[in-house]
Design an enzyme around this catalytic site. Structure first.
Site, short mmCIF file in Angstrom:
data_model
loop_
_atom_site.label_atom_id
_atom_site.label_comp_id
_atom_site.label_asym_id
_atom_site.label_seq_id
_atom_site.Cartn_x
_atom_site.Cartn_y
_atom_site.Cartn_z
N GLY A 163 0.79 -1.23 0.00
CA GLY A 163 0.00 0.00 0.00
C GLY A 163 0.81 1.27 0.00
N TYR A 195 16.16 4.87 -6.52
CA TYR A 195 14.89 5.50 -6.88
C TYR A 195 14.95 5.95 -8.33
CZ TYR A 195 10.95 8.69 -7.01
OH TYR A 195 9.78 9.32 -7.35
N GLU A 282 7.20 -5.59 -6.99
CA GLU A 282 6.65 -6.55 -6.04
C GLU A 282 5.50 -7.32 -6.68
OE1 GLU A 282 5.07 -4.47 -2.68
OE2 GLU A 282 3.83 -3.14 -3.88
N ARG A 286 -3.31 -10.77 -4.13
CA ARG A 286 -4.72 -10.54 -3.79
C ARG A 286 -5.41 -9.84 -4.93
NH1 ARG A 286 -4.37 -5.11 -3.10
NH2 ARG A 286 -2.47 -4.27 -2.14
#
Length: 441
Positions: A163, A195, A282, A286
């Protein structure tokens, strides 16, 4: 197929799963906290069970109470939705050990992909492109040393969790030290990653049955974020050519197969806007909040697919059968006040009118009279639209949002309308820093 499924969640995703269950003639069982007794998902379910108090740790994160409710209701399976326990390997294992089917990947798969350090190593072994990263960081001195080796800017990430939470970008040693001081390295494991500035967040929807068959359903553009959390998504991405789409889809399938993935999930990538290169981020094990835009352009119901796969059915669609039609956009409607730095806006909804039409879909967890609780996530609804082109989808979304009326609380509807008329957004010139550069700088 299952006779009875317990939904271990609340809000719009619980309503979405209830709808899918009913379409498959499955009895839908809801659970709720004491403040959610009158919530929409409770009203729409066939049966509902009180599992605890408003505090999520006493209710929606209470594994024993949820499994007890499943036993009492004689459910066959438990669907975790997203958030809460959906990425808990421990919960998935307890569900299985209690004799129920967990609607999602196996516990060992969730464990493997949930640990970003282990997941990166697995993906590296599978040959996926990776941004430069580090081993777990133990202190500020080590963080500065590793950052110097990787090269600024870097991003400090927790090894577990999702998240976009607890992530900090640092452009120099001073900013990195400030970030390290904000976290507790003794209780949470963090690592550093190079980054990629001006990156686009691209995720690929995967579907895998229990027999080794894996397909992808195209990509979603998820670059519009605030606090590393998505607020607007699109499918397909306007930045990808057919060749790039084929490439990233193949990478996603390879990633899924490398961890023996089953059920529905996403493989997330950062795409360098300057080179077009993809870098693995990642795997989310779900259903995603933004799954509906993939459904809109493929015609494949992902929640029903989840239930069918969990019940043991093989995939009935091959990769060559997947087709993409038009362009879809989703706007998340959060109960937040954009003028107050997106401060949550709980309270009672005094008036509620949602838009409609052949190109508009609303996934909502509220109605007039609903109380938006301060204890949970601020997402209350999603507006999903489809057009023949991206430009048409933008116009449809503008009309839909202009019709949407929610009184009694603050929402980010007007903020979305400002985004949709921004010339850079309309041209497709977006990246993960778009909101900060264009909307709230």
């Amino acid at each position: 197929m299952f006779k009875r499924v317990l939904i271990a969640n609340r809000g719009e995703i619980a309503v979405r799963i209830i709808r899918a269950c009913h379409e498959l003639a499955i009895e839908a069982i809801a659970v709720y906290s004491d403040v959610d007794a009158d919530a929409l998902h409770v009203q729409l379910a066939d049966r509902a069970y009180l599992i605890g108090s408003a505090d999520a740790t006493e209710s929606y994160l209470n594994t024993e109470a949820i499994i007890t409710a499943a036993k009492v209701s004689q459910a066959d399976a438990i669907h975790p939705g997203y958030g809460f326990l959906s990425e808990s390997a421990d919960f998935a294992e307890k569900v299985t050990n209690a004799g129920f089917v967990f609607v999602g990947p196996r516990a060992e798969t969730i464990q493997k992909v949930g640990n970003k350090d282990a997941a990166r190593e697995a993906m590296k072994q599978a040959g996926l492109p990776m941004a430069l990263g580090s081993d777990p960081i133990h202190d500020a001195t080590e963080a500065c040393r590793v950052a110097k080796e990787i090269g600024y800017p870097v991003i400090l990430k927790p090894v577990s969790g999702g998240g976009g939470k607890s992530m900090f970008i640092a452009n120099n040693a001073s900013e990195l030290l400030n970030a390290v001081n904000k976290v507790d390295l003794t209780t949470t494991v963090f690592y550093l990653e190079k980054y990629i500035a001006d990156a686009r967040h691209i995720e690929v929807q995967i579907v895998a049955d229990n027999y080794g068959h894996v397909i992808h359903l195209g990509e979603r553009e998820c670059s519009l974020q605030r606090r590393n959390q998505k607020i607007l998504e699109e499918a397909p991405s306007s930045a990808l050519s057919p060749e790039m789409r084929q490439k990233v889809g193949a990478l996603a399938i390879r990633a899924a197969k490398s961890v023996h993935y089953t059920n529905v999930g996403t493989v997330e990538f950062l795409m360098d806007k300057n080179t077009g290169d993809f870098y693995f981020m990642e795997i989310n094990p779900r259903i995603q909040v933004e799954h509906a835009i993939t459904e809109m352009i493929t015609g494949i119901d992902l929640v029903r697919k989840q239930l069918r796969i969990a019940s043991g059915e093989p995939l009935n669609v091959k990769q060559e059968d997947v087709t993409f039609t038009g362009h879809a956009i989703e706007c998340r409607i959060n109960a937040e006040d954009p003028t107050q730095n997106f401060l949550p806006s709980p309270g009672q909804i005094t008036f509620y009118y949602q838009p409609g039409g052949p190109k508009v879909r609303i996934d909502s967890g509220v109605c007039a009279g609903s109380i938006v609780q301060p204890y949970y996530d601020s997402l209350i609804a999603k507006v999903i639209v489809r057009g023949r082109t991206r430009g048409e989808a933008i116009k449809v979304m503008q009309c839909a949002l202009s019709e949407f009326r929610i009184d009694g609380i603050k929402t980010i509807i007007d903020f979305h309308l400002d985004v949709l008329k921004d010339p850079y957004f309309c041209s497709g010139d977006i990246d993960t820093q778009f909101i900060y550069k264009r909307m709230i700088s």
